[in-house]
Design a protein around this motif. Structure first.
Motif, PDB file in Angstrom:
ATOM      1  N   ILE A  27       0.835  -1.203   0.000  1.00 41.60           N
ATOM      2  CA  ILE A  27       0.000   0.000   0.000  1.00 41.60           C
ATOM      3  C   ILE A  27       0.870   1.253   0.000  1.00 41.60           C
ATOM      4  O   ILE A  27       0.616   2.203  -0.758  1.00 41.60           O
ATOM      5  CB  ILE A  27      -0.945  -0.027   1.220  1.00 41.60           C
ATOM      6  CG1 ILE A  27      -2.044  -1.069   1.001  1.00 41.60           C
ATOM      7  CG2 ILE A  27      -1.544   1.349   1.488  1.00 41.60           C
ATOM      8  CD1 ILE A  27      -2.894  -1.342   2.222  1.00 41.60           C
ATOM      9  N   ALA A  28       1.902   1.272   0.828  1.00 40.82           N
ATOM     10  CA  ALA A  28       2.764   2.452   0.908  1.00 40.82           C
ATOM     11  C   ALA A  28       3.484   2.698  -0.413  1.00 40.82           C
ATOM     12  O   ALA A  28       3.587   3.843  -0.877  1.00 40.82           O
ATOM     13  CB  ALA A  28       3.771   2.279   2.042  1.00 40.82           C
ATOM     14  N   LEU A  29       3.987   1.643  -1.043  1.00 41.36           N
ATOM     15  CA  LEU A  29       4.720   1.797  -2.291  1.00 41.36           C
ATOM     16  C   LEU A  29       3.797   2.189  -3.444  1.00 41.36           C
ATOM     17  O   LEU A  29       4.119   3.074  -4.248  1.00 41.36           O
ATOM     18  CB  LEU A  29       5.458   0.503  -2.624  1.00 41.36           C
ATOM     19  CG  LEU A  29       6.618   0.157  -1.675  1.00 41.36           C
ATOM     20  CD1 LEU A  29       7.091  -1.275  -1.917  1.00 41.36           C
ATOM     21  CD2 LEU A  29       7.763   1.149  -1.855  1.00 41.36           C
ATOM     22  N   GLY A  33       3.317   5.723  -5.985  1.00 47.61           N
ATOM     23  CA  GLY A  33       3.426   5.680  -7.433  1.00 47.61           C
ATOM     24  C   GLY A  33       4.192   4.507  -8.002  1.00 47.61           C
ATOM     25  O   GLY A  33       4.360   4.422  -9.220  1.00 47.61           O
ATOM     26  N   GLN A  34       4.642   3.587  -7.158  1.00 50.14           N
ATOM     27  CA  GLN A  34       5.356   2.424  -7.679  1.00 50.14           C
ATOM     28  C   GLN A  34       4.389   1.372  -8.198  1.00 50.14           C
ATOM     29  O   GLN A  34       3.245   1.288  -7.764  1.00 50.14           O
ATOM     30  CB  GLN A  34       6.233   1.810  -6.587  1.00 50.14           C
ATOM     31  CG  GLN A  34       7.523   2.549  -6.334  1.00 50.14           C
ATOM     32  CD  GLN A  34       8.654   1.594  -5.973  1.00 50.14           C
ATOM     33  OE1 GLN A  34       8.494   0.386  -5.968  1.00 50.14           O
ATOM     34  NE2 GLN A  34       9.806   2.166  -5.680  1.00 50.14           N
ATOM     35  N   GLN A  35       4.901   0.557  -9.127  1.00 51.54           N
ATOM     36  CA  GLN A  35       4.159  -0.614  -9.560  1.00 51.54           C
ATOM     37  C   GLN A  35       4.584  -1.771  -8.666  1.00 51.54           C
ATOM     38  O   GLN A  35       5.775  -2.022  -8.492  1.00 51.54           O
ATOM     39  CB  GLN A  35       4.439  -0.948 -11.020  1.00 51.54           C
ATOM     40  CG  GLN A  35       3.591  -2.102 -11.544  1.00 51.54           C
ATOM     41  CD  GLN A  35       3.728  -2.279 -13.044  1.00 51.54           C
ATOM     42  OE1 GLN A  35       4.338  -1.449 -13.705  1.00 51.54           O
ATOM     43  NE2 GLN A  35       3.168  -3.351 -13.566  1.00 51.54           N
ATOM     44  N   VAL A  36       3.603  -2.465  -8.105  1.00 53.67           N
ATOM     45  CA  VAL A  36       3.881  -3.482  -7.093  1.00 53.67           C
ATOM     46  C   VAL A  36       3.188  -4.782  -7.473  1.00 53.67           C
ATOM     47  O   VAL A  36       2.004  -4.792  -7.839  1.00 53.67           O
ATOM     48  CB  VAL A  36       3.387  -3.020  -5.703  1.00 53.67           C
ATOM     49  CG1 VAL A  36       3.692  -4.085  -4.648  1.00 53.67           C
ATOM     50  CG2 VAL A  36       4.032  -1.700  -5.307  1.00 53.67           C
ATOM     51  N   LEU A  37       3.938  -5.868  -7.366  1.00 58.95           N
ATOM     52  CA  LEU A  37       3.393  -7.210  -7.550  1.00 58.95           C
ATOM     53  C   LEU A  37       3.625  -7.987  -6.267  1.00 58.95           C
ATOM     54  O   LEU A  37       4.747  -8.055  -5.766  1.00 58.95           O
ATOM     55  CB  LEU A  37       4.096  -7.920  -8.714  1.00 58.95           C
ATOM     56  CG  LEU A  37       3.794  -9.420  -8.888  1.00 58.95           C
ATOM     57  CD1 LEU A  37       2.322  -9.639  -9.230  1.00 58.95           C
ATOM     58  CD2 LEU A  37       4.699 -10.032  -9.950  1.00 58.95           C
ATOM     59  N   LEU A 245      -5.540  -3.159  -4.076  1.00 55.95           N
ATOM     60  CA  LEU A 245      -6.010  -3.339  -5.454  1.00 55.95           C
ATOM     61  C   LEU A 245      -6.461  -2.015  -6.059  1.00 55.95           C
ATOM     62  O   LEU A 245      -6.202  -1.723  -7.228  1.00 55.95           O
ATOM     63  CB  LEU A 245      -7.155  -4.351  -5.482  1.00 55.95           C
ATOM     64  CG  LEU A 245      -6.774  -5.824  -5.264  1.00 55.95           C
ATOM     65  CD1 LEU A 245      -8.016  -6.666  -5.034  1.00 55.95           C
ATOM     66  CD2 LEU A 245      -5.982  -6.351  -6.463  1.00 55.95           C
ATOM     67  N   ARG A 246      -7.120  -1.218  -5.240  1.00 55.49           N
ATOM     68  CA  ARG A 246      -7.566   0.093  -5.718  1.00 55.49           C
ATOM     69  C   ARG A 246      -6.374   0.969  -6.114  1.00 55.49           C
ATOM     70  O   ARG A 246      -6.460   1.763  -7.055  1.00 55.49           O
ATOM     71  CB  ARG A 246      -8.378   0.786  -4.627  1.00 55.49           C
ATOM     72  CG  ARG A 246      -8.836   2.191  -4.988  1.00 55.49           C
ATOM     73  CD  ARG A 246      -9.486   2.888  -3.820  1.00 55.49           C
ATOM     74  NE  ARG A 246      -9.596   4.321  -4.053  1.00 55.49           N
ATOM     75  CZ  ARG A 246      -9.940   5.207  -3.133  1.00 55.49           C
ATOM     76  NH1 ARG A 246     -10.222   4.794  -1.909  1.00 55.49           N
ATOM     77  NH2 ARG A 246     -10.019   6.482  -3.423  1.00 55.49           N
ATOM     78  N   LEU A 247      -5.264   0.776  -5.423  1.00 58.68           N
ATOM     79  CA  LEU A 247      -4.058   1.553  -5.726  1.00 58.68           C
ATOM     80  C   LEU A 247      -3.268   0.974  -6.893  1.00 58.68           C
ATOM     81  O   LEU A 247      -2.250   1.542  -7.292  1.00 58.68           O
ATOM     82  CB  LEU A 247      -3.165   1.622  -4.488  1.00 58.68           C
ATOM     83  CG  LEU A 247      -3.726   2.381  -3.285  1.00 58.68           C
ATOM     84  CD1 LEU A 247      -2.831   2.181  -2.067  1.00 58.68           C
ATOM     85  CD2 LEU A 247      -3.869   3.867  -3.591  1.00 58.68           C
ATOM     86  N   GLY A 248      -3.706  -0.159  -7.427  1.00 60.20           N
ATOM     87  CA  GLY A 248      -3.048  -0.753  -8.581  1.00 60.20           C
ATOM     88  C   GLY A 248      -2.118  -1.904  -8.270  1.00 60.20           C
ATOM     89  O   GLY A 248      -1.443  -2.419  -9.176  1.00 60.20           O
ATOM     90  N   VAL A 249      -2.057  -2.330  -7.012  1.00 58.02           N
ATOM     91  CA  VAL A 249      -1.219  -3.474  -6.658  1.00 58.02           C
ATOM     92  C   VAL A 249      -1.783  -4.727  -7.315  1.00 58.02           C
ATOM     93  O   VAL A 249      -3.005  -4.934  -7.349  1.00 58.02           O
ATOM     94  CB  VAL A 249      -1.161  -3.654  -5.132  1.00 58.02           C
ATOM     95  CG1 VAL A 249      -0.361  -4.912  -4.760  1.00 58.02           C
ATOM     96  CG2 VAL A 249      -0.545  -2.423  -4.476  1.00 58.02           C
TER      97      VAL A 249
END
Length: 518
Positions: A27-29, A33-37, A245-249
């Protein structure tokens, strides 16, 4: 075996493990603005937050106590969200109900005045005054260690020393040879209160007679408020996942990481068991640090940490999760309950030898009693009994599940507490099972043992000796417990975001793979 290479666009981080620390870091990353998997070897997210099916619904078989709510509020707020939009918490004014075999019962609350009165009724006016002094001392210890220890990315020794020097009253609790048990005996004249507050060392995996007195500060975490999670602890993990998920993780469950790749002393990505490769600039490992030092994630990762970062091991546990009705003579339970054995030496003595406790203290979470209205009919229970971690090398020791289940039932019968039906050994999570679920853990729930004054300083921080490899979770600084694991994830994200920028990023490409919704 055909190897598939998958690349991410942008500056990327892969998180191995979807426990609370991994979710917090994600969540923090992503919020920055980072892309996280996130790669999780289990079928669903949560890490040690697990549940088992029962006739009354999913029953928790992992962490049950949530304190320091503001930590989770901060996790959401820093990424532009609100905890209350994703997780419903229920305040528990009654922290826990404590039972002794002589029939005495003591309730403790999040209200200091209520505790003074309750302890006065339980053990007399002198004990109530002793409690007030103990509460003041533990508040001073907590205040001394909070900012430079728990909130800091790594222990700030100078500030810790300065904060301690400014509080002479806490010096006796910081002496190297003073255990929590010994210090409490100087605080309370009633041995039952020594026994009660000594239990807090077990919350981070240590025996009270071997753990440092500074662990008394854990009382302040509970005194500041305890919350239940509507829907069980799995709802906390699910809420964190939905926000991520909302943040794009992106999430991939059933993704067993075989190794972490490195080149020239810096991580370059991970390789899954099926040969799939992912490239990344940074990797956060949200698992037991011993998995790195033992080579389970590749021999190249063994130098990432020293052996003292994960050894010796903390306590393990036998955890029984089931649904049943209470027998007619059973005492009235609260949400959190502790049933004390008569003699702590008959609990921790055998455990120190790798044996089953002879006279265990048992914790029971009555999961459906988080609200004022007690349930009718079957309800869900989680019983926890302390145990030794498994030996580092294979042995002939077995879990003795039938013996442990009968030990729990027999011990609770001394309090006239019984269940219909009696839980079967199938409801039991054992140290052996924990060691399989969490590789290299030896079944230890809390990572490294806290049983030395310097143990908090030896627990690994967010950064490792390998560039681009970071740690999160209860095995890393600041330690075990849900809020501490969340803080560790924040520390890992902070370390990544403040690290020098890597000039060469992986080439852009498509990411294939499913997204897990728990």
């Amino acid at each position: 075996m055909k190897m598939e290479r998958q690349k991410l666009d942008k500056a990327t981080t892969i998180i191995i493990g979807a426990g609370i620390g991994g979710l917090s870091a994600a969540i923090a990353l992503a919020g920055a603005g980072q892309q996280v998997l996130v790669l999780e070897r289990a079928p669903s997210i949560g890490g040690k937050i697990r549940s088992l099916p029962s006739s009354a619904g999913p029953v928790d078989t992992g962490p049950t106590v949530l304190t320091l709510k503001h930590v989770f509020e901060t996790v959401f707020a820093r990424a532009g969200g609100r905890l209350a939009d994703y997780v419903t918490l229920i305040a528990q004014p009654l922290i826990a109900r404590h039972f002794w075999q002589d029939g005495k019962i003591l309730d403790l609350f999040s209200d200091q005045g209520a505790n003074e009165q309750a302890i006065g009724r339980f053990a007399g006016a002198a004990a109530a005054k002793e409690y007030l002094k103990f509460d003041r001392l533990t508040r001073e210890i907590y205040d001394a260690f909070n900012a430079p220890m728990m909130q800091a990315r790594k222990p700030m020794m100078g500030k810790i020393a300065l904060a301690a020097l400014q509080r002479p009253a806490i010096w006796p609790a910081l002496l190297p040879n003073v255990s929590l048990d010994r210090w409490l005996r100087g605080c309370f004249s009633d041995s039952r209160l020594v026994q009660l507050f000594g239990r807090y060392s077990t919350y981070v995996g240590g025996a009270p007679n071997k753990s440092p007195a500074v662990l008394a500060l854990i009382w302040q975490a509970e005194a500041g408020g305890v919350w239940a999670v509507q829907g069980g602890m799995a709802a906390l993990a699910s809420g964190l996942e939905r926000f991520a998920l909302r943040l794009g993780v992106q999430f991939r469950c059933n993704a067993h990481v075989r190794s972490i790749s490195q080149q020239n002393g810096r991580v370059t990505g991970v390789v899954l068991e099926d040969g799939t490769q992912f490239q990344a600039e940074n990797v956060v490992f949200n698992g037991d640090p011993a998995a790195l030092t033992t080579g389970l994630l590749g021999q190249d990762m063994r130098p990432a940490l020293g052996r003292a970062a994960s050894q010796p091991r903390s306590l393990s546990a036998y955890v029984c999760a089931f649904a049943a009705q209470l027998t007619p003579r059973a005492p009235e339970l609260a949400h959190h309950n502790v049933f004390f054995g008569r003699d702590p030496s008959l609990e921790f003595g055998p455990i120190s030898r790798g044996e089953i406790a002879q006279d265990p203290t048992l914790y029971i979470c009555a999961q459906d009693r988080s609200t004022a209205q007690p349930p009718s009919g079957q309800e869900r229970f989680e019983i926890i009994m302390n145990a030794a971690a498994l030996p580092a090398r294979p042995s002939n020791l077995s879990d003795k599940a039938h013996l442990c289940t009968s030990k729990m039932i027999s011990q609770l019968s001394k309090f006239h507490l019984g269940f219909q039906p009696i839980p079967s050994p199938a409801a039991l999570t054992t140290p052996h099972l924990l060691s399989q679920l969490f590789p290299a853990s030896q079944g230890a729930i809390y990572g490294r043992s806290p049983q030395s004054l310097m143990a908090p300083m030896l627990r690994p921080g967010a950064q490792t000796r390998i560039k681009g490899l970071f740690l999160a979770g209860g095995g890393a600084h600041p330690g075990p417990g849900l809020p501490m694991a969340a803080l560790s994830g924040q520390h890992a994200a902070e370390a990544i975001l403040n690290a020098p920028t890597l000039i060469c990023s992986p080439p852009a490409g498509d990411m294939r793979g499913g997204i897990s919704t728990a």
